[in-house]
Design a protein around this motif. Sequence first.
Motif, short mmCIF file in Angstrom:
data_model
loop_
_atom_site.label_atom_id
_atom_site.label_comp_id
_atom_site.label_asym_id
_atom_site.label_seq_id
_atom_site.Cartn_x
_atom_site.Cartn_y
_atom_site.Cartn_z
N GLU A 151 0.83 -1.20 0.00
CA GLU A 151 0.00 0.00 0.00
C GLU A 151 0.86 1.25 0.00
O GLU A 151 0.55 2.25 -0.68
N CYS A 152 1.96 1.23 0.75
CA CYS A 152 2.88 2.37 0.75
C CYS A 152 3.38 2.64 -0.67
O CYS A 152 3.40 3.79 -1.13
N LEU A 153 3.80 1.60 -1.35
CA LEU A 153 4.37 1.76 -2.68
C LEU A 153 3.32 2.20 -3.70
O LEU A 153 3.63 2.89 -4.67
N ASN A 154 2.06 1.82 -3.47
CA ASN A 154 0.99 2.28 -4.35
C ASN A 154 0.81 3.80 -4.27
O ASN A 154 0.26 4.42 -5.18
N ASN A 155 1.28 4.38 -3.17
CA ASN A 155 1.11 5.82 -2.95
C ASN A 155 2.33 6.64 -3.38
O ASN A 155 2.36 7.85 -3.15
N VAL A 156 3.31 5.97 -3.97
CA VAL A 156 4.46 6.70 -4.50
C VAL A 156 4.08 7.25 -5.87
O VAL A 156 3.70 6.50 -6.77
N LEU A 157 4.20 8.55 -6.03
CA LEU A 157 3.80 9.22 -7.27
C LEU A 157 5.01 9.86 -7.93
O LEU A 157 6.03 10.10 -7.31
N ALA A 158 4.88 10.13 -9.22
CA ALA A 158 5.97 10.77 -9.95
C ALA A 158 5.40 11.87 -10.84
O ALA A 158 4.23 11.85 -11.22
N GLY A 159 6.23 12.84 -11.17
CA GLY A 159 5.81 13.95 -12.03
C GLY A 159 6.92 14.37 -12.96
O GLY A 159 8.03 13.84 -12.91
N LYS A 160 6.64 15.38 -13.79
CA LYS A 160 7.59 15.78 -14.81
C LYS A 160 8.90 16.32 -14.24
O LYS A 160 9.96 16.13 -14.81
N ASP A 161 8.83 17.00 -13.11
CA ASP A 161 10.03 17.64 -12.58
C ASP A 161 10.73 16.79 -11.51
O ASP A 161 11.67 17.27 -10.87
N ASP A 162 10.30 15.56 -11.32
CA ASP A 162 10.87 14.63 -10.34
C ASP A 162 10.62 15.04 -8.90
O ASP A 162 10.93 14.27 -7.98
N GLU A 163 10.07 16.24 -8.69
CA GLU A 163 9.83 16.68 -7.31
C GLU A 163 8.79 15.82 -6.62
O GLU A 163 8.91 15.51 -5.43
N LEU A 164 7.77 15.40 -7.38
CA LEU A 164 6.71 14.58 -6.79
C LEU A 164 7.25 13.23 -6.37
O LEU A 164 6.93 12.71 -5.29
N ALA A 165 8.08 12.60 -7.21
CA ALA A 165 8.68 11.31 -6.86
C ALA A 165 9.58 11.46 -5.64
O ALA A 165 9.62 10.59 -4.77
N GLU A 166 10.31 12.57 -5.58
CA GLU A 166 11.21 12.83 -4.44
C GLU A 166 10.41 12.93 -3.14
O GLU A 166 10.74 12.30 -2.13
N LYS A 167 9.32 13.71 -3.17
CA LYS A 167 8.53 13.95 -1.96
C LYS A 167 7.76 12.70 -1.54
O LYS A 167 7.86 12.26 -0.39
N SER A 168 6.99 12.13 -2.46
CA SER A 168 6.16 10.97 -2.08
C SER A 168 7.03 9.75 -1.81
O SER A 168 6.72 8.94 -0.93
N GLY A 169 8.15 9.60 -2.55
CA GLY A 169 9.05 8.49 -2.30
C GLY A 169 9.64 8.55 -0.91
O GLY A 169 9.71 7.53 -0.21
#
Length: 288
Positions: free
Chosen positions: A256-274
């Motif tokens: 479930e944690c990994l299902n909530n990891v998101l990514a975006g164009k600027d990599d900021e979203l992956a950095e934060k949610s990861g």
Amino acid sequence: MSNHLFMHLDDYIQEAKYIEWDNLQPMVMEAGRNDEGWQLLPLTYTFEATFFEGSYKPESKFPMTWNEMIENPDPNIRAAASNARIENILGELADFEKDAPAFTEEELKRVAAKSYATRIALPEELRMDGQPPNLAMDLGDLSGISMAGDQEYTMIPTYNLSGGITANITTFAAINRNARHPDEAFKIIDYLLSPRVQQTSPIFQSGMQGMPVYVNIGDEDTPSSSKWSMNETHFKQIYEAQKHINVVKFGGPLDECLNNVLAGKDDELAEKSGHEQYVLMEMLLAES
């Protein structure tokens, strides 16, 4: 299993009347065993794959690692890799002896960002919603694919970072150590794991998620009335994919944690949610 909640089933398995042990998916069944013996007997499991029109035949040879898929010159293979769920890409999620994730935070962020970047760079026809379909081996997920019909599909499984396929156990059977009638309880398990019941019983076809552990499910001996009936091309692909299973896990809060990891164009979203989800995984494992 480590908490000694379940009976050991090794002696029962040896005396089973209906179970054909050699025809059960070996890696999946092994997941129900620890140093003390078998305590859980998986009944159904699933893995994911992307389906393409049968006229498409990849030139690359499988198996390959996810990293090799994501860098492959074939856009269909890159699409299959970028459509995959992160938990199945990573494979092993935890080192339970250390109560820690089995991968680094940086690796998690890299996979999320790389998957997103690959997906948005694909040709437009491969970026359409739901195309190509990435499905689990489950009757509900496969409902839009005519497995037994004349139309044939080319299936590319999700390969994990170590170059195998991640399987997820969806249903298992066990006997409580305090069971008052353990012999009768195992007779039910024995019956459920018989090939014919796995092929035809409504319990398997509408009461459980995932695919039966019987390795020959869907072969020419599967009754045509079975919802798992399939043509020879599809059977061979699924049968061969089973041989590449190298990670088997039970679903839980880490998924479930990994299902909530998101990514975006600027990599900021992956950095934060990861980072957020990785810290949560560390907390969950420390409390387990």
